[in-house]
Design a protein around this motif. Structure first.
Motif, PDB file in Angstrom:
ATOM      1  N   ASP A   1       1.150  -0.919  -0.156  1.00  0.00           N
ATOM      2  CA  ASP A   1      -0.044   0.603  -0.246  1.00  0.00           C
ATOM      3  C   ASP A   1       1.302   1.321  -0.106  1.00  0.00           C
ATOM      4  N   LEU A   2       1.212   1.724  -1.448  1.00  0.00           N
ATOM      5  CA  LEU A   2       2.486   3.241  -1.235  1.00  0.00           C
ATOM      6  C   LEU A   2       1.389   3.872  -0.780  1.00  0.00           C
ATOM      7  N   ASN A   3       0.878   4.159  -0.986  1.00  0.00           N
ATOM      8  CA  ASN A   3       0.015   5.782  -0.236  1.00  0.00           C
ATOM      9  C   ASN A   3      -0.008   6.127   1.260  1.00  0.00           C
ATOM     10  N   ASN A   4      -0.981   4.288   2.074  1.00  0.00           N
ATOM     11  CA  ASN A   4      -0.036   4.386   3.447  1.00  0.00           C
ATOM     12  C   ASN A   4       0.896   3.655   4.549  1.00  0.00           C
TER      13      ASN A   4
ATOM     14  N   VAL B   1       4.823   3.890   2.226  1.00  0.00           N
ATOM     15  CA  VAL B   1       5.772   4.051   1.978  1.00  0.00           C
ATOM     16  C   VAL B   1       5.427   5.374   1.973  1.00  0.00           C
ATOM     17  N   LEU B   2       4.639   6.124   1.132  1.00  0.00           N
ATOM     18  CA  LEU B   2       4.783   7.064   1.260  1.00  0.00           C
ATOM     19  C   LEU B   2       4.888   8.874   2.533  1.00  0.00           C
ATOM     20  N   PRO B   3       3.643   7.926   3.665  1.00  0.00           N
ATOM     21  CA  PRO B   3       3.978   8.595   4.370  1.00  0.00           C
ATOM     22  C   PRO B   3       5.712   8.958   5.341  1.00  0.00           C
ATOM     23  N   ARG B   4       5.866   8.009   5.296  1.00  0.00           N
ATOM     24  CA  ARG B   4       7.606   7.843   5.792  1.00  0.00           C
ATOM     25  C   ARG B   4       8.500   8.859   4.894  1.00  0.00           C
ATOM     26  N   TYR B   5       8.434   8.920   3.677  1.00  0.00           N
ATOM     27  CA  TYR B   5       8.797  10.272   2.919  1.00  0.00           C
ATOM     28  C   TYR B   5       8.236  11.982   3.471  1.00  0.00           C
ATOM     29  N   TYR B   6       7.193  11.350   3.382  1.00  0.00           N
ATOM     30  CA  TYR B   6       6.954  13.188   3.494  1.00  0.00           C
ATOM     31  C   TYR B   6       7.171  13.319   5.681  1.00  0.00           C
ATOM     32  N   GLU B   7       7.937  12.756   6.274  1.00  0.00           N
ATOM     33  CA  GLU B   7       7.419  12.675   7.507  1.00  0.00           C
ATOM     34  C   GLU B   7       9.634  13.266   7.205  1.00  0.00           C
ATOM     35  N   ALA B   8       9.871  12.274   6.651  1.00  0.00           N
ATOM     36  CA  ALA B   8      11.674  12.595   6.418  1.00  0.00           C
ATOM     37  C   ALA B   8      11.491  14.240   5.772  1.00  0.00           C
ATOM     38  N   ALA B   9      10.902  13.841   4.474  1.00  0.00           N
ATOM     39  CA  ALA B   9      10.761  16.209   3.955  1.00  0.00           C
ATOM     40  C   ALA B   9      11.116  16.573   5.356  1.00  0.00           C
ATOM     41  N   LEU B  10       9.746  16.515   5.833  1.00  0.00           N
ATOM     42  CA  LEU B  10       9.224  17.352   6.812  1.00  0.00           C
ATOM     43  C   LEU B  10      10.803  18.110   7.433  1.00  0.00           C
ATOM     44  N   LYS B  11      11.535  16.791   8.200  1.00  0.00           N
ATOM     45  CA  LYS B  11      12.438  16.630   8.713  1.00  0.00           C
ATOM     46  C   LYS B  11      14.004  17.374   7.682  1.00  0.00           C
TER      47      LYS B  11
ATOM     48  N   LYS C   1       2.242  19.959  -3.888  1.00  0.00           N
ATOM     49  CA  LYS C   1       1.210  21.212  -3.521  1.00  0.00           C
ATOM     50  C   LYS C   1       1.267  21.335  -1.645  1.00  0.00           C
ATOM     51  N   PRO C   2       1.572  22.345  -1.336  1.00  0.00           N
ATOM     52  CA  PRO C   2       1.780  23.218  -0.231  1.00  0.00           C
ATOM     53  C   PRO C   2       0.064  22.452   0.723  1.00  0.00           C
ATOM     54  N   HIS C   3      -0.987  22.912  -0.087  1.00  0.00           N
ATOM     55  CA  HIS C   3      -2.429  21.687   0.492  1.00  0.00           C
ATOM     56  C   HIS C   3      -2.348  20.899   0.104  1.00  0.00           C
ATOM     57  N   ALA C   4      -2.001  20.263  -0.534  1.00  0.00           N
ATOM     58  CA  ALA C   4      -2.070  18.697  -0.613  1.00  0.00           C
ATOM     59  C   ALA C   4      -0.953  17.364  -0.096  1.00  0.00           C
ATOM     60  N   PHE C   5       0.035  18.338   0.586  1.00  0.00           N
ATOM     61  CA  PHE C   5       0.676  17.693   1.029  1.00  0.00           C
ATOM     62  C   PHE C   5       0.264  18.040   2.104  1.00  0.00           C
ATOM     63  N   ARG C   6       0.082  18.848   2.663  1.00  0.00           N
ATOM     64  CA  ARG C   6      -0.059  19.392   4.985  1.00  0.00           C
ATOM     65  C   ARG C   6      -1.942  18.436   4.699  1.00  0.00           C
ATOM     66  N   ALA C   7      -2.799  18.387   3.540  1.00  0.00           N
ATOM     67  CA  ALA C   7      -3.929  17.002   3.916  1.00  0.00           C
ATOM     68  C   ALA C   7      -3.565  16.218   3.358  1.00  0.00           C
ATOM     69  N   ARG C   8      -2.545  15.795   2.978  1.00  0.00           N
ATOM     70  CA  ARG C   8      -2.136  13.958   2.891  1.00  0.00           C
ATOM     71  C   ARG C   8      -1.392  14.079   4.928  1.00  0.00           C
ATOM     72  N   LEU C   9      -0.523  14.519   4.751  1.00  0.00           N
ATOM     73  CA  LEU C   9       0.405  14.598   5.947  1.00  0.00           C
ATOM     74  C   LEU C   9      -0.665  14.232   7.019  1.00  0.00           C
ATOM     75  N   LYS C  10      -1.866  15.470   7.491  1.00  0.00           N
ATOM     76  CA  LYS C  10      -3.026  14.925   8.317  1.00  0.00           C
ATOM     77  C   LYS C  10      -3.852  13.799   8.695  1.00  0.00           C
ATOM     78  N   LYS C  11      -3.893  13.401   7.774  1.00  0.00           N
ATOM     79  CA  LYS C  11      -4.833  12.054   6.637  1.00  0.00           C
ATOM     80  C   LYS C  11      -3.770  10.463   7.397  1.00  0.00           C
ATOM     81  N   ASN C  12      -2.205  10.800   7.123  1.00  0.00           N
ATOM     82  CA  ASN C  12      -1.270  10.110   7.599  1.00  0.00           C
ATOM     83  C   ASN C  12      -1.587   9.717   9.416  1.00  0.00           C
ATOM     84  N   ARG C  13      -2.142  10.990   9.718  1.00  0.00           N
ATOM     85  CA  ARG C  13      -1.381  11.156  11.365  1.00  0.00           C
ATOM     86  C   ARG C  13      -1.789  10.859  11.776  1.00  0.00           C
ATOM     87  N   THR C  14      -3.698  10.587  11.953  1.00  0.00           N
ATOM     88  CA  THR C  14      -4.653  10.457  12.296  1.00  0.00           C
ATOM     89  C   THR C  14      -4.965   9.008  11.908  1.00  0.00           C
TER      90      THR C  14
END
Ligand SMILES: Nc1ncnc2c1ncn2[C@@H]1O[C@H](COP(=O)(O)OP(=O)(O)OP(=O)(O)O)[C@@H](O)[C@H]1O
Length: 490
Positions: A446-449, A451-461, A477-490
Motif C-alpha cells: 500500500d504505497l499511499n499508506n 511508503v509515502l508517509p515515511r517520505y512526508y515525515e523525512a521531508a519535514l525533517k 502542492k503545499p495544501h495537498a501535502f498538508r492534507a496527506r500529512l494530516k490524514k496519515n497522522r490521524t
C-alpha cells in the motif's frame, strides 16, 4: 485655509475708542478661522464680544473659543503644557492650515511660549505683533539668535551626518555591520561585495540559489545593512500561500470583504512600508498575482480587498527562487515584464559543495551555537570534517545544520558522523533508484499508506518542520501535502 491663533488679553474688549489687538488683526487680515485661547473663564466675556463683532462684520470668519487651562497665566510650567496640548489638538483638525499667531495679546509668558512652540517646530506658523504706532508687523528672528537652540539642532544633524559617514567608512573598510553569512570562499567574498554595492540602493534584487543556500540570509543582510534597517523586513513565502488568499495576504482586506474576513487586516505590502519586502519562492506566484504585483511595483499603490481606497507604499523588493526564472519566462510560466521589474540585480548563491572549505567554517559555527545552547564544549572530529568536505550536500546549509543538530545530541566530546547520518536526513539522495534492492511482497504494497508517509515525515525533517518547503522537495502542492500529512497522522 488661513487660520489665526491668539490669546484673548485684558485689552481685547471694547474700551471706549479702542479695539484690542485681536480685532485690529482680524480687521486687516482676512482669515477663514480664528482660535482664540483663554486660560480662565473671565476672558470668555471678551471672547464673546469679539465673536459678536466679527459675526456682524466678517460673517465668513469662524471663531472658536478654546480653553488652555492654566491657573496662573505667568507660570511657564503650567502654561507651556496647556498651550502645547491646545495647539496639538487644533493642528489635528486643520493639518494643512496656514497659521498666523499674534504675540500681542496675553501675558509675556504666553508670548514666550508661542515662540518656543513655533521655533521648537511644534507648529509651523508666522508670528505677528500689532501696535497702535506701527500696525501689524511680522516677528521673524533667526534661530541663530538662540545659541542653545541652534546647538541642539546642529547636534541632531551632526549625528545623522556622522552615522552616514561611519557607514560609508565601514563599507570602504570592507566590513558589514550585520554579517551573518559565514564563508571565506571566493564565491562568498564576491557575494558580500555585491551586498555592499546594493544595500544602500533601492534596486530590486533577485537572489537565486538551490534550497538552503542562504537566500533569506542574504536578503536580511541587504536590509539590515541598509538605511532602511530601522524599518521592517517582511518575508512572504509565495509557495506557501493558498491561491485564494494571495490578494488578501499581499494587500490586506476590509472586514466583511469575504467569508471569514471578521476584521480589517493589513497586508504584507502595508506592513513593509518604508522597509523591505522579501518575496521568497517568487517562481510559485500564480500568474494572476504576477499582474497585480507588477502593478504595485510600477505605481507604488494597491487597493486592499473590499476597499475602494488606494494605498501608497514605498518599499524595496527583494525576491528569491531556486528555479531559473529565465526558464520559466521562456516556458510562459512567469511574466516577462515582471521578470524585468524584479531582476535588476541578481545574486547567485552557489551550492555548499562549491564553496571550498566554507562547509567546515559553517559547521564550526553551528557547533559553537549548539554548545552555547546546551552548555557543552564539543568539537568536530577529524573524520566528521573529512566527511563534510566529501559529501555533496543537496540540502546545503540547512541540511548541514540538521545533521549536526542530530549528531550533537550523542554523548562524547567529539562530533562523529557516519554515512547513515546523511542518508537519514536526505532520503532521496541515497543512491540512484535502479540500485535499490526492492522486493514487493506477493500480496502487494500500500504505497499511499505505508511508503509515502515515511517520505512526508523525512521531508519535514529535512526542512526543519517547514511544510511548504517539504511539499516542494516532494514536488507536491503545499495544501495537498498538508492534507496527506494530516490524514496519515490521524
Ligand atoms: N553562509 C552561511 N553561514 C551561516 N549560516 C548559513 C549560511 N547560509 C545559510 N545559512 C543558514 O542555513 C539555513 C538556511 O538558509 P536560508 O533559509 O537563508 O536558505 P534559503 O536559500 O532561503 O532556503 P530555501 O530556498 O529553502 O528557502 C538558515 O538557518 C541559515 O541561517
Amino acid at each position: 485655509m488661513k487660520i489665526f491663533l491668539s490669546f484673548i488679553g485684558n485689552n481685547d474688549c471694547f474700551l471706549p475708542g479702542k479695539k484690542g489687538a485681536v480685532i485690529s488683526v482680524l480687521e486687516q487680515i482676512q482669515f477663514d478661522k480664528a482660535y482664540l485661547f483663554y486660560n480662565h473663564e473671565k476672558y470668555l466675556k471678551h471672547g464673546a464680544e469679539i465673536q459678536r463683532y466679527c459675526g456682524k462684520h466678517f460673517p465668513k470668519l469662524k471663531i472658536i473659543l478654546h480653553q488652555a487651562p492654566a491657573l496662573n497665566p505667568t507660570d511657564y510650567n503650567l502654561l507651556y503644557p496647556a498651550m502645547y496640548a491646545a495647539v496639538k489638538e487644533n493642528l489635528k483638525k486643520d493639518k494643512n492650515g496656514e497659521y498666523t499667531i499674534s504675540l500681542s495679546s496675553g501675558t509675556p509668558a504666553m508670548h514666550s511660549c508661542w515662540i518656543f512652540l513655533v521655533k521648537g517646530g511644534v507648529i509651523n506658523a508666522k508670528m505677528i505683533q500689532v501696535s497702535i504706532e506701527s500696525g501689524i508687523s511680522e516677528v521673524n528672528f533667526n534661530l541663530d539668535d538662540f545659541p542653545e537652540i541652534r546647538q541642539v539642532k546642529n547636534i541632531k544633524a551632526e549625528m545623522t551626518r556622522l552615522s552616514r559617514e561611519n557607514q560609508i567608512l565601514k563599507n570602504e573598510l570592507g566590513k558589514l555591520d550585520f554579517d551573518p553569512i559565514i564563508g571565506g570562499s571566493r564565491e562568498i567574498i564576491n557575494i558580500k561585495e555585491q551586498i555592499k554595492i546594493l544595500m544602500n540602493t533601492d534596486i530590486p534584487v533577485f537572489i537565486y540559489g538551490p534550497t538552503g543556500t542562504g537566500k533569506e540570509l542574504v536578503a536580511e543582510s541587504i536590509h539590515y545593512n541598509s538605511f532602511k534597517k530601522e524599518k521592517p523586513i517582511i518575508k512572504v513565502n509565495c509557495g506557501a500561500i493558498p491561491p485564494e488568499l494571495f490578494e488578501s495576504e499581499f494587500f490586506g482586506h476590509k472586514k466583511g470583504a469575504f467569508t471569514g474576513a471578521v476584521s480589517d487586516k493589513e497586508g504584507k505590502f502595508k506592513l513593509s512600508d518604508g522597509g523591505t519586502i522579501f518575496l521568497d519562492e517568487i517562481a510559485d506566484l500564480p500568474r494572476v498575482m504576477q499582474v497585480k504585483l507588477l502593478r504595485v511595483l510600477d505605481s507604488g499603490t494597491f487597493t486592499p480587498v473590499g476597499s475602494t481606497k488606494e494605498e501608497r507604499v514605498n518599499i524595496r523588493v527583494i525576491s528569491a527562487a531556486n528555479n531559473d526564472l529565465r526558464e520559466l519566462v521562456k516556458n510562459g510560466k512567469f511574466r516577462q515584464d515582471l521578470f524585468y521589474r524584479l531582476v535588476n540585480a541578481v545574486i547567485t548563491l552557489p551550492p555548499l559543495s562549491k564553496r571550498q572549505n566554507d562547509s567546515i567554517l559553517i559547521a564550526q559555527q553551528i557547533i559553537s551555537k549548539l554548545n552555547q545552547k546546551y552548555g557543552k564544549n564539543k568539537i568536530l572530529s577529524k573524520s566528521a570534517a573529512d566527511l563534510i568536505l566529501k559529501y555533496h550536500w543537496p540540502g546545503n546549509i540547512r541540511q548541514l545544520k540538521n545533521v549536526l543538530e542530530t549528531a550533537h545530541i550523542y554523548p562524547g566530546e567529539e562530533i562523529i558522523l557516519e554515512n547513515k547520518d546523511f542518508f537519514d536526513i536526505e532520503p532521496f539522495d541515497i543512491e540512484p533508484v535502479e540500485q535499490f534492492n526492492i522486493t514487493i511482497p506477493e500480496n502487494g504494497i500500500d504505497l499511499n499508506n505505508e511508503v509515502l508517509p515515511r517520505y512526508y515525515e523525512a521531508a519535514l525533517k529535512t526542512t526543519g518542520g517547514n511544510a511548504a518547503k517539504a511539499a516542494k522537495l516532494l514536488g507536491m502542492k503545499p495544501h495537498a501535502f498538508r492534507a496527506r500529512l494530516k490524514k496519515n497522522r490521524t
